[in-house]
Write an enzyme that holds these catalytic residues in place. Sequence first.
Site, PDB file in Angstrom:
ATOM      1  N   GLY A  71       0.865  -1.253   0.009  1.00 16.99           N
ATOM      2  CA  GLY A  71       0.053  -0.067   0.044  1.00 16.99           C
ATOM      3  C   GLY A  71       0.832   1.324  -0.213  1.00 16.99           C
ATOM      4  N   THR A  72       2.083   1.337   0.617  1.00 12.66           N
ATOM      5  CA  THR A  72       2.833   2.503   0.935  1.00 12.66           C
ATOM      6  C   THR A  72       3.409   2.686  -0.626  1.00 12.66           C
ATOM      7  OG1 THR A  72       3.199   2.084   3.072  1.00 12.66           O
ATOM      8  CG2 THR A  72       5.026   3.401   1.636  1.00 12.66           C
ATOM      9  N   GLN A 178      -7.629  -0.266   4.067  1.00 10.53           N
ATOM     10  CA  GLN A 178      -8.342  -0.679   5.359  1.00 10.53           C
ATOM     11  C   GLN A 178      -9.907  -1.229   4.977  1.00 10.53           C
ATOM     12  OE1 GLN A 178      -7.570  -1.994   8.215  1.00 10.53           O
ATOM     13  NE2 GLN A 178      -5.518  -1.068   8.218  1.00 10.53           N
ATOM     14  N   HIS A 200      -1.846  -7.808   2.600  1.00  5.65           N
ATOM     15  CA  HIS A 200      -1.783  -8.294   4.074  1.00  5.65           C
ATOM     16  C   HIS A 200      -2.688  -7.976   4.799  1.00  5.65           C
ATOM     17  CE1 HIS A 200       0.223  -5.301   6.542  1.00  5.65           C
ATOM     18  NE2 HIS A 200       0.389  -4.468   5.257  1.00  5.65           N
ATOM     19  N   CYS A 324       2.696   1.692  12.219  1.00  4.57           N
ATOM     20  CA  CYS A 324       3.752   1.858  11.372  1.00  4.57           C
ATOM     21  C   CYS A 324       4.966   2.794  11.866  1.00  4.57           C
ATOM     22  CB  CYS A 324       3.299   2.699  10.053  1.00  4.57           C
ATOM     23  SG  CYS A 324       2.137   1.814   9.078  1.00  4.57           S
TER      24      CYS A 324
END
Length: 388
Positions: A71-72, A178, A200, A324
């Site tokens: 996602g990052t 999310q 994940h 994070c």
Amino acid sequence: MPDRVYLDWNATTPLRPEARAAMAAALDLVGNPSSVHAEGRAARRAVEQARAEIGRAVGADARQVVFTSGGTEANSLALTPQVRRNSGFPINSLVVSAIEHASVLAGGRFAPGGIEIVGVNSSGVVDLDRLREMLVDRPPALVAVMAANNETGALQPIAEIAEVVHEAGGLLHVDAVQAFCKIPFNIKELKADLLSLSAHKLGGPKGSGALVIGEGAAGLEALIRGGGQERGRRAGTENVVGIAGFGAAVKAAMASMADEKTRLQNLRNRLEISLRRTRGVIVFSAEVPRLPNTTLFTAPGLRAETAVIGFDLEGISVSSGSACSSGKVQPSHVLEAMGVGPELVRGAVRLSLGWSTTQADIDRCVEAWRKLAGALLKGCDETELERF
């Protein structure tokens, strides 16, 4: 000793059996997916099957799905001044909501001076009126608003936000990491131009994600350059094993999503009723639509780091919010943006549920909280309690 209870699903999820099986099969694929021989074509098929599965899940064509390392990276790939509407010019400014993930707040490839923050209300929902004001009488901007907050679970009115952004000639990027496979949505109904996903968070492997590029977006500049993989939008040999696991996890999650949404919401509601029996407990964003699996709560006098350790000693995994920060318990920028005072921010604890969460797990969590609350809140200020 009883088995541990895992209630930190928003941080990461266990690997689904379907994903594990797909990954095991992909480990035997020896070819490079860019090769034209039989072995290469077999690897390519695994990648394209997953791409089609993910595209189908969000209402997009497979060709719109770009695989990333998570996602990052998907967020960073999306946040470039080169992105534009199909008929427009490159965009030079970025507007992000105050509750975004750190990878969005970092601003991608926009200059620091070109990044602005739009606030949220006390429930954690973006201030639409303020956003509208920020977009008036200026060049078109890229706006980034997450679909669901990873800490509070609060859902954003993405379709309404998209209308505001598009009326101003801008583009909308949605971090849906999310929300994906927890609530139903598709990119066309959301009217999003760019959509970030991660494996994940839904039972796939860590290290695999995707950016979905809407029909109205163009000019996406590659973040990783080299070969021509992913239609030139992300260089590097594809992670065939991770991608295969991602696709299988999405297929499994989508098949059970409707039933799981109801089941998890019922468990969460039962959990919150029990938590609120402790005087002073506050559940954040409870008055607005939320993810069905997420509870962020606090109480005056509570310290999150102590509560997380206490739950852990009782065999229950919870968190203090975003995962994070490399194990560091830091004040939540989300709650600060919502106007929550430092006394309550310091005590925020997140409980997030998933497909293997049972009623027995919830009962154990409640029992552990009763024990912990008696010790952790013993010294809290009575006048502070009276305020809530």
